[in-house]
Design a protein around this motif. Structure first.
Motif, PDB file in Angstrom:
ATOM      1  N   ALA A 123      51.934  27.452 -65.082  1.00 32.22           N
ATOM      2  CA  ALA A 123      52.120  26.817 -66.189  1.00 32.22           C
ATOM      3  C   ALA A 123      53.240  26.737 -66.791  1.00 32.22           C
ATOM      4  CB  ALA A 123      51.170  27.297 -67.174  1.00 32.22           C
ATOM      5  N   VAL A 124      53.897  27.757 -66.740  1.00 37.61           N
ATOM      6  CA  VAL A 124      55.403  27.557 -67.248  1.00 37.61           C
ATOM      7  C   VAL A 124      56.257  26.422 -66.661  1.00 37.61           C
ATOM      8  CG1 VAL A 124      57.618  28.767 -67.571  1.00 37.61           C
ATOM      9  CG2 VAL A 124      55.301  29.676 -68.264  1.00 37.61           C
ATOM     10  N   GLU A 125      56.031  26.577 -65.069  1.00 34.67           N
ATOM     11  CA  GLU A 125      56.733  25.826 -64.061  1.00 34.67           C
ATOM     12  C   GLU A 125      56.489  24.263 -64.423  1.00 34.67           C
ATOM     13  OE1 GLU A 125      57.315  28.802 -60.229  1.00 34.67           O
ATOM     14  OE2 GLU A 125      55.734  27.484 -60.167  1.00 34.67           O
ATOM     15  N   ASN A 126      54.990  24.152 -64.301  1.00 31.77           N
ATOM     16  CA  ASN A 126      54.569  22.671 -64.488  1.00 31.77           C
ATOM     17  C   ASN A 126      55.218  22.036 -66.009  1.00 31.77           C
ATOM     18  OD1 ASN A 126      53.562  22.771 -62.115  1.00 31.77           O
ATOM     19  ND2 ASN A 126      51.393  23.056 -62.873  1.00 31.77           N
ATOM     20  N   ALA A 127      55.174  22.956 -67.054  1.00 30.79           N
ATOM     21  CA  ALA A 127      55.382  22.569 -68.311  1.00 30.79           C
ATOM     22  C   ALA A 127      56.806  22.269 -68.880  1.00 30.79           C
ATOM     23  CB  ALA A 127      54.632  23.393 -69.495  1.00 30.79           C
ATOM     24  N   LEU A 139      61.371  25.758 -73.678  1.00 29.03           N
ATOM     25  CA  LEU A 139      60.569  24.739 -74.287  1.00 29.03           C
ATOM     26  C   LEU A 139      59.005  24.655 -73.614  1.00 29.03           C
ATOM     27  CD1 LEU A 139      63.135  21.534 -73.980  1.00 29.03           C
ATOM     28  CD2 LEU A 139      62.052  22.646 -75.889  1.00 29.03           C
ATOM     29  N   ALA A 140      58.823  25.112 -72.410  1.00 30.07           N
ATOM     30  CA  ALA A 140      57.802  25.256 -71.793  1.00 30.07           C
ATOM     31  C   ALA A 140      56.574  26.241 -72.625  1.00 30.07           C
ATOM     32  CB  ALA A 140      57.731  25.855 -70.539  1.00 30.07           C
ATOM     33  N   LEU A 141      57.294  27.397 -72.989  1.00 28.50           N
ATOM     34  CA  LEU A 141      56.493  28.497 -73.927  1.00 28.50           C
ATOM     35  C   LEU A 141      56.230  27.857 -75.083  1.00 28.50           C
ATOM     36  CD1 LEU A 141      58.278  31.811 -72.725  1.00 28.50           C
ATOM     37  CD2 LEU A 141      56.149  30.990 -72.015  1.00 28.50           C
ATOM     38  N   ARG A 142      57.164  27.335 -75.632  1.00 27.29           N
ATOM     39  CA  ARG A 142      56.857  26.567 -77.284  1.00 27.29           C
ATOM     40  C   ARG A 142      55.776  25.551 -77.031  1.00 27.29           C
ATOM     41  NH1 ARG A 142      61.460  23.538 -79.488  1.00 27.29           N
ATOM     42  NH2 ARG A 142      62.558  25.624 -79.190  1.00 27.29           N
ATOM     43  N   TYR A 143      55.701  24.748 -76.074  1.00 23.97           N
ATOM     44  CA  TYR A 143      54.502  23.620 -75.962  1.00 23.97           C
ATOM     45  C   TYR A 143      53.407  24.199 -75.417  1.00 23.97           C
ATOM     46  CZ  TYR A 143      58.707  20.197 -75.496  1.00 23.97           C
ATOM     47  OH  TYR A 143      59.633  19.678 -75.669  1.00 23.97           O
ATOM     48  N   LEU A 144      53.281  25.229 -74.806  1.00 24.88           N
ATOM     49  CA  LEU A 144      52.194  25.957 -74.527  1.00 24.88           C
ATOM     50  C   LEU A 144      51.365  26.670 -75.845  1.00 24.88           C
ATOM     51  CD1 LEU A 144      52.820  27.848 -71.311  1.00 24.88           C
ATOM     52  CD2 LEU A 144      51.260  25.941 -71.399  1.00 24.88           C
ATOM     53  N   VAL A 145      52.268  27.138 -76.428  1.00 24.30           N
ATOM     54  CA  VAL A 145      51.783  27.688 -77.902  1.00 24.30           C
ATOM     55  C   VAL A 145      51.254  26.789 -78.868  1.00 24.30           C
ATOM     56  CG1 VAL A 145      52.304  29.249 -79.738  1.00 24.30           C
ATOM     57  CG2 VAL A 145      52.790  30.034 -77.311  1.00 24.30           C
ATOM     58  N   GLU A 146      52.289  25.790 -78.995  1.00 20.88           N
ATOM     59  CA  GLU A 146      51.841  24.630 -79.990  1.00 20.88           C
ATOM     60  C   GLU A 146      50.517  23.839 -79.700  1.00 20.88           C
ATOM     61  OE1 GLU A 146      54.840  21.708 -80.048  1.00 20.88           O
ATOM     62  OE2 GLU A 146      56.382  22.812 -81.033  1.00 20.88           O
ATOM     63  N   GLY A 147      50.229  23.812 -78.295  1.00 24.95           N
ATOM     64  CA  GLY A 147      49.032  23.043 -77.975  1.00 24.95           C
ATOM     65  C   GLY A 147      47.851  24.095 -78.259  1.00 24.95           C
ATOM     66  N   ARG A 166      56.125  17.140 -72.215  1.00 24.15           N
ATOM     67  CA  ARG A 166      57.117  17.041 -70.993  1.00 24.15           C
ATOM     68  C   ARG A 166      57.414  15.894 -70.455  1.00 24.15           C
ATOM     69  NH1 ARG A 166      55.469  18.940 -65.168  1.00 24.15           N
ATOM     70  NH2 ARG A 166      54.610  16.615 -65.704  1.00 24.15           N
ATOM     71  N   ASP A 167      55.962  15.065 -70.142  1.00 27.78           N
ATOM     72  CA  ASP A 167      56.156  13.560 -69.641  1.00 27.78           C
ATOM     73  C   ASP A 167      56.729  12.792 -70.715  1.00 27.78           C
ATOM     74  OD1 ASP A 167      54.855  14.526 -67.450  1.00 27.78           O
ATOM     75  OD2 ASP A 167      52.920  13.703 -67.809  1.00 27.78           O
ATOM     76  N   GLU A 168      56.491  13.055 -71.998  1.00 32.15           N
ATOM     77  CA  GLU A 168      57.173  12.235 -72.772  1.00 32.15           C
ATOM     78  C   GLU A 168      58.861  12.525 -73.230  1.00 32.15           C
ATOM     79  OE1 GLU A 168      56.974  12.150 -77.979  1.00 32.15           O
ATOM     80  OE2 GLU A 168      55.572  13.262 -76.875  1.00 32.15           O
ATOM     81  N   LEU A 169      59.136  13.600 -73.022  1.00 34.89           N
ATOM     82  CA  LEU A 169      60.674  13.719 -73.049  1.00 34.89           C
ATOM     83  C   LEU A 169      61.123  13.240 -71.986  1.00 34.89           C
ATOM     84  CD1 LEU A 169      62.053  15.658 -75.138  1.00 34.89           C
ATOM     85  CD2 LEU A 169      61.897  17.379 -73.548  1.00 34.89           C
ATOM     86  N   GLU A 170      60.493  13.475 -70.678  1.00 33.50           N
ATOM     87  CA  GLU A 170      61.306  12.844 -69.639  1.00 33.50           C
ATOM     88  C   GLU A 170      61.150  11.311 -69.541  1.00 33.50           C
ATOM     89  OE1 GLU A 170      59.286  14.881 -66.171  1.00 33.50           O
ATOM     90  OE2 GLU A 170      60.967  16.655 -66.502  1.00 33.50           O
TER      91      GLU A 170
END
Length: 191
Positions: A102-106, A136-144, A180-184
């Motif tokens: 999940a972290v690798e994908n996010a 960022l990946a960890l932050r996005y997982l927890v925010e979600g 992640r997609d929005e940022l990219e």
């Protein structure tokens, strides 16, 4: 090391066989075996030492952001323990491996920075360092998970497990994958 002597997270999840496929994140995702993910902030005053903090503890630290669980590490670790149980029941896999995937994908690869040149400010696409990608990946997982649990009868444990599973699959239903997609996409537009 025998089965009896093996160190398992929460006494249940083995670190054996958990691998990081992303080469840039390999040295930043710490999978050092620990019984209980609590280092007591020993990494705090050394540069880049947070790379040696177990990934589960870093997830717990993100759960302790200002709000309902601020400063309650035992509660954050209990949320993660329950989420790992749910992940194991839903997927049948080792939850540590699901979390790593999940972290690798996010983790976003590109970001945008502001560049001021002669009084004019414009955005410029830049590569993201591996340490920031992990943060960022960890932050996005927890925010979600927090957004899904807010004003919802589902508990934060269920929402965190659901978010981790969806991010591990790369599903667009995951908040972390959407961010992640929005940022990219913004970075691609500002090249």
């Amino acid at each position: 090391m025998s089965e009896k002597d093996e160190i398992k997270l929460f006494g249940r999840w083995s670190y054996e066989g958990v691998e990081v496929k992303d080469p840039s994140l390999k040295s930043y995702i710490c999978l050092r075996p620990v019984f209980y993910a609590r280092t007591g902030g020993r990494h705090e005053h050394r540069p880049f030492a947070k790379a040696n903090v177990p990934i589960v503890e870093r997830l717990a630290n993100q759960l302790m952001r200002p709000g309902r669980n601020a400063g309650l590490k035992v509660k954050a670790l209990n949320i993660i323990r329950n989420a790992f149980e749910i992940i194991h029941l839903k997927t049948g896999e080792n939850p540590l491996q699901v979390l790593v995937r999940a972290v690798e994908n996010a983790a976003p690869c590109e970001d945008v920075t502001r560049v001021a040149y002669g009084g004019i400010v414009y955005h410029r696409a830049v590569d993201v360092s591996p340490s920031r990608r992990l943060d960022l990946a960890l932050r996005y997982l927890v925010e979600g998970a927090r957004l899904k649990a807010f004003s919802n009868p589902r508990t934060i444990d269920e929402c965190l497990a659901d978010e981790i599973i969806k991010a591990a699959e790369g599903s667009q239903d995951s908040y972390a994958i959407q961010r992640r997609d929005e940022l990219e996409r913004i970075a691609l537009a500002s090249r």
